[in-house]
Design a protein around this motif. Structure first.
Motif, PDB file in Angstrom:
ATOM      1  N   ALA A   1       0.822  -1.218   0.000  1.00 47.26           N
ATOM      2  CA  ALA A   1       0.000   0.000   0.000  1.00 47.26           C
ATOM      3  C   ALA A   1       0.853   1.264   0.000  1.00 47.26           C
ATOM      4  O   ALA A   1       0.371   2.348  -0.320  1.00 47.26           O
ATOM      5  CB  ALA A   1      -0.927   0.000   1.211  1.00 47.26           C
ATOM      6  N   LEU A   2       2.117   1.118   0.361  1.00 47.26           N
ATOM      7  CA  LEU A   2       3.009   2.271   0.467  1.00 47.26           C
ATOM      8  C   LEU A   2       3.985   2.367  -0.697  1.00 47.26           C
ATOM      9  O   LEU A   2       4.888   3.193  -0.684  1.00 47.26           O
ATOM     10  CB  LEU A   2       3.785   2.195   1.790  1.00 47.26           C
ATOM     11  CG  LEU A   2       2.921   2.047   3.042  1.00 47.26           C
ATOM     12  CD1 LEU A   2       3.809   1.894   4.273  1.00 47.26           C
ATOM     13  CD2 LEU A   2       1.962   3.207   3.204  1.00 47.26           C
TER      14      LEU A   2
ATOM     15  N   PRO B   1       9.034   2.997  -2.624  1.00 49.34           N
ATOM     16  CA  PRO B   1       8.266   3.750  -1.629  1.00 49.34           C
ATOM     17  C   PRO B   1       7.807   5.108  -2.191  1.00 49.34           C
ATOM     18  O   PRO B   1       8.556   5.786  -2.885  1.00 49.34           O
ATOM     19  CB  PRO B   1       9.264   3.962  -0.487  1.00 49.34           C
ATOM     20  CG  PRO B   1      10.273   2.879  -0.657  1.00 49.34           C
ATOM     21  CD  PRO B   1      10.364   2.635  -2.132  1.00 49.34           C
ATOM     22  N   MET B   2       6.572   5.439  -1.899  1.00 52.48           N
ATOM     23  CA  MET B   2       6.045   6.738  -2.310  1.00 52.48           C
ATOM     24  C   MET B   2       6.831   7.841  -1.602  1.00 52.48           C
ATOM     25  O   MET B   2       7.284   7.666  -0.469  1.00 52.48           O
ATOM     26  CB  MET B   2       4.566   6.841  -1.947  1.00 52.48           C
ATOM     27  CG  MET B   2       3.694   5.871  -2.667  1.00 52.48           C
ATOM     28  SD  MET B   2       2.006   6.044  -2.072  1.00 52.48           S
ATOM     29  CE  MET B   2       1.233   4.721  -2.949  1.00 52.48           C
ATOM     30  N   ASN B   3       6.967   8.970  -2.248  1.00 51.17           N
ATOM     31  CA  ASN B   3       7.736  10.076  -1.665  1.00 51.17           C
ATOM     32  C   ASN B   3       6.934  10.931  -0.700  1.00 51.17           C
ATOM     33  O   ASN B   3       7.505  11.600   0.154  1.00 51.17           O
ATOM     34  CB  ASN B   3       8.272  10.985  -2.778  1.00 51.17           C
ATOM     35  CG  ASN B   3       9.283  10.280  -3.641  1.00 51.17           C
ATOM     36  OD1 ASN B   3      10.018   9.436  -3.162  1.00 51.17           O
ATOM     37  ND2 ASN B   3       9.306  10.616  -4.913  1.00 51.17           N
ATOM     38  N   ASP B   4       5.620  10.912  -0.836  1.00 52.04           N
ATOM     39  CA  ASP B   4       4.794  11.842  -0.072  1.00 52.04           C
ATOM     40  C   ASP B   4       4.119  11.231   1.147  1.00 52.04           C
ATOM     41  O   ASP B   4       3.149  11.769   1.659  1.00 52.04           O
ATOM     42  CB  ASP B   4       3.741  12.462  -0.981  1.00 52.04           C
ATOM     43  CG  ASP B   4       2.814  11.433  -1.595  1.00 52.04           C
ATOM     44  OD1 ASP B   4       3.136  10.227  -1.564  1.00 52.04           O
ATOM     45  OD2 ASP B   4       1.748  11.839  -2.116  1.00 52.04           O
TER      46      ASP B   4
ATOM     47  N   ASN C   1      12.223  10.724   6.308  1.00 53.62           N
ATOM     48  CA  ASN C   1      12.030   9.682   5.290  1.00 53.62           C
ATOM     49  C   ASN C   1      12.010   8.270   5.868  1.00 53.62           C
ATOM     50  O   ASN C   1      12.321   7.308   5.177  1.00 53.62           O
ATOM     51  CB  ASN C   1      13.081   9.780   4.188  1.00 53.62           C
ATOM     52  CG  ASN C   1      12.840  10.964   3.289  1.00 53.62           C
ATOM     53  OD1 ASN C   1      11.705  11.320   3.008  1.00 53.62           O
ATOM     54  ND2 ASN C   1      13.909  11.600   2.859  1.00 53.62           N
ATOM     55  N   LEU C   2      11.654   8.174   7.125  1.00 54.25           N
ATOM     56  CA  LEU C   2      11.563   6.879   7.790  1.00 54.25           C
ATOM     57  C   LEU C   2      10.172   6.659   8.382  1.00 54.25           C
ATOM     58  O   LEU C   2       9.575   5.610   8.200  1.00 54.25           O
ATOM     59  CB  LEU C   2      12.632   6.775   8.882  1.00 54.25           C
ATOM     60  CG  LEU C   2      12.616   5.514   9.738  1.00 54.25           C
ATOM     61  CD1 LEU C   2      12.899   4.285   8.876  1.00 54.25           C
ATOM     62  CD2 LEU C   2      13.646   5.620  10.857  1.00 54.25           C
ATOM     63  N   HIS C   3       9.682   7.669   9.080  1.00 53.71           N
ATOM     64  CA  HIS C   3       8.395   7.560   9.753  1.00 53.71           C
ATOM     65  C   HIS C   3       7.279   8.109   8.875  1.00 53.71           C
ATOM     66  O   HIS C   3       7.470   9.096   8.167  1.00 53.71           O
ATOM     67  CB  HIS C   3       8.432   8.308  11.090  1.00 53.71           C
ATOM     68  CG  HIS C   3       9.422   7.715  12.031  1.00 53.71           C
ATOM     69  ND1 HIS C   3      10.714   8.151  12.115  1.00 53.71           N
ATOM     70  CD2 HIS C   3       9.302   6.690  12.903  1.00 53.71           C
ATOM     71  CE1 HIS C   3      11.366   7.430  13.020  1.00 53.71           C
ATOM     72  NE2 HIS C   3      10.529   6.530  13.497  1.00 53.71           N
TER      73      HIS C   3
ATOM     74  N   LYS D   1      -0.751  11.006   5.726  1.00 49.68           N
ATOM     75  CA  LYS D   1      -1.165  10.307   4.511  1.00 49.68           C
ATOM     76  C   LYS D   1      -0.663   8.860   4.518  1.00 49.68           C
ATOM     77  O   LYS D   1      -1.383   7.939   4.148  1.00 49.68           O
ATOM     78  CB  LYS D   1      -0.641  11.024   3.271  1.00 49.68           C
ATOM     79  CG  LYS D   1      -1.058  10.366   1.970  1.00 49.68           C
ATOM     80  CD  LYS D   1      -0.551  11.134   0.760  1.00 49.68           C
ATOM     81  CE  LYS D   1      -0.934  10.432  -0.527  1.00 49.68           C
ATOM     82  NZ  LYS D   1      -0.447  11.151  -1.713  1.00 49.68           N
ATOM     83  N   GLY D   2       0.572   8.669   4.968  1.00 46.95           N
ATOM     84  CA  GLY D   2       1.130   7.323   5.044  1.00 46.95           C
ATOM     85  C   GLY D   2       0.359   6.440   6.007  1.00 46.95           C
ATOM     86  O   GLY D   2       0.072   5.274   5.707  1.00 46.95           O
TER      87      GLY D   2
END
Length: 64
Positions: free
Chosen positions: A20-21, A27-30, A36-38, A42-43
């Motif tokens: 889903a990510l 990995p999606m950027n947004d 860039n870990l947690h 939206k995530g």
């Protein structure tokens, strides 16, 4: 390995939250905060939706 464990026990379920990510296998950027870990909001929404879909499907088997 986890999928195999889940297949052996009917009370354990595997939920693929990673897919889903991802977009195009990456990995999606947004969906992350600045580190860039947690996950950001939206995530977590995407992650929660992936979990909810599986749990709702499983729950239907127990409703009568």
């Amino acid at each position: 390995m986890y999928k195999d464990i889940c297949r052996q026990d009917p009370n354990i379920y595997y939920i693929d939250t990673a897919s889903a990510l991802l977009k195009d296998g990456k990995p999606m950027n947004d969906i992350f905060i600045k580190d860039n870990l947690h996950l950001n909001e939206k995530g977590y929404e995407k992650w929660a939706q992936a979990v909810k879909e599986v749990l709702m499907t499983i729950e239907k088997h127990f409703e009568k």
